[in-house]
Design a protein around this motif. Structure first.
Motif, PDB file in Angstrom:
ATOM      1  N   ALA A  59     -77.335   6.406  -7.992  1.00 49.84           N
ATOM      2  CA  ALA A  59     -76.903   7.588  -8.425  1.00 49.84           C
ATOM      3  C   ALA A  59     -77.491   8.019  -9.853  1.00 49.84           C
ATOM      4  CB  ALA A  59     -75.028   7.480  -8.014  1.00 49.84           C
ATOM      5  N   LEU A  60     -76.801   7.194 -10.166  1.00 52.08           N
ATOM      6  CA  LEU A  60     -75.914   7.775 -12.148  1.00 52.08           C
ATOM      7  C   LEU A  60     -78.203   7.972 -12.579  1.00 52.08           C
ATOM      8  CD1 LEU A  60     -75.971   7.597 -14.775  1.00 52.08           C
ATOM      9  CD2 LEU A  60     -75.898   4.811 -14.674  1.00 52.08           C
ATOM     10  N   ARG A  61     -79.092   6.927 -12.296  1.00 47.80           N
ATOM     11  CA  ARG A  61     -80.417   7.137 -12.263  1.00 47.80           C
ATOM     12  C   ARG A  61     -80.472   8.332 -11.676  1.00 47.80           C
ATOM     13  NH1 ARG A  61     -84.238   2.478 -13.064  1.00 47.80           N
ATOM     14  NH2 ARG A  61     -85.365   3.408 -10.969  1.00 47.80           N
ATOM     15  N   ALA A  62     -80.824   8.734  -9.692  1.00 50.40           N
ATOM     16  CA  ALA A  62     -80.532   9.960 -10.039  1.00 50.40           C
ATOM     17  C   ALA A  62     -79.891  11.521 -11.318  1.00 50.40           C
ATOM     18  CB  ALA A  62     -80.377  10.278  -8.411  1.00 50.40           C
ATOM     19  N   GLY A  63     -78.706  10.982 -11.704  1.00 50.54           N
ATOM     20  CA  GLY A  63     -78.574  11.854 -11.838  1.00 50.54           C
ATOM     21  C   GLY A  63     -78.937  12.896 -13.716  1.00 50.54           C
ATOM     22  N   LEU A  64     -79.308  11.223 -14.378  1.00 46.67           N
ATOM     23  CA  LEU A  64     -79.645  11.671 -15.542  1.00 46.67           C
ATOM     24  C   LEU A  64     -81.075  12.049 -15.139  1.00 46.67           C
ATOM     25  CD1 LEU A  64     -79.539   7.803 -17.153  1.00 46.67           C
ATOM     26  CD2 LEU A  64     -78.082  10.230 -17.422  1.00 46.67           C
ATOM     27  N   GLU A  65     -82.154  11.900 -14.135  1.00 49.21           N
ATOM     28  CA  GLU A  65     -83.285  12.349 -13.323  1.00 49.21           C
ATOM     29  C   GLU A  65     -82.960  13.978 -14.252  1.00 49.21           C
ATOM     30  OE1 GLU A  65     -86.752  12.854 -10.990  1.00 49.21           O
ATOM     31  OE2 GLU A  65     -86.005  10.951 -10.423  1.00 49.21           O
ATOM     32  N   ASN A  66     -81.911  14.018 -12.716  1.00 46.11           N
ATOM     33  CA  ASN A  66     -81.951  16.267 -13.216  1.00 46.11           C
ATOM     34  C   ASN A  66     -81.292  16.227 -13.651  1.00 46.11           C
ATOM     35  OD1 ASN A  66     -81.572  17.964 -11.140  1.00 46.11           O
ATOM     36  ND2 ASN A  66     -79.171  17.659 -11.263  1.00 46.11           N
TER      37      ASN A  66
END
Length: 184
Positions: free
Chosen positions: A124-131
């Motif tokens: 979830a953190l990885r996806a948030g940072l990518e977004n």
């Protein structure tokens, strides 16, 4: 007679010494990801503030020397993981990024995510940072701000990650914005 394989040779640095001479890098927080920038000649300073307090973070960013590059190591902020630390890492990352932004200056933001498979909420953190990197690359492109996200794999080493951070901080990294680098 048994033979053992020789130890693997240390990785050959890809970037030349002095590549980042004169570059100011702001680290939130200071981590191994920014150590390579320091070794290549950049001036690296830590954003000394409670990153969850946006006003204090903005004040600390304004009081420090102007930085060309902001490196947010959200993996350090995330620590052992969990839903509370997910929210903390995302909020602290935004606070640091927002404090670094100024319409009158160009710059770069490099977001470092935790390694893949490093906890239930790491993805979830990885996806948030990518977004965040992709969205800011569009929203802030008119201000010449470039954002990237680094998504290390479970086998990615700290030196490999640090080498990529230094590359993106260099003038060669000017080409990249809105990119998510997924490493193995």
């Amino acid at each position: 007679m048994s033979t053992t394989a020789p130890p693997p040779a240390p990785p050959i640095p890809l970037l030349r010494d002095g590549l980042l001479d004169g570059l100011a890098v702001l680290a939130a927080p200071r981590s191994p990801a920014t150590d390579r920038c320091l070794a290549l000649g950049a001036h690296v300073s830590a954003l000394e503030a409670d990153l969850l307090d946006e006003d204090a973070t903005r004040h600390a960013a304004e009081q420090g020397a102007p930085a060309h590059v902001l490196v947010v190591d959200a993996a350090v902020l995330f620590g052992a993981g969990g839903p509370d630390l997910l929210r903390t890492a995302l909020d602290a990352t935004w606070s640091a990024v927002h404090a670094h932004f100024a319409p009158e200056k160009a710059g770069k933001v490099i977001l470092v995510a935790p390694r893949a498979q490093s906890g239930a909420h790491a993805e979830a953190l990885r996806a948030g940072l990518e977004n965040l990197a992709r969205t800011l690359s569009i929203e802030w492109s008119r201000y010449r701000m470039r954002t990237t996200a680094l998504l290390p794999g479970p086998e990615t080493t700290d030196p490999e990650l640090a080498e990529l951070v230094a590359f993106l901080a260099s003038s060669a990294g000017e080409y990249y914005s809105g990119c998510a680098f997924t490493l193995t």
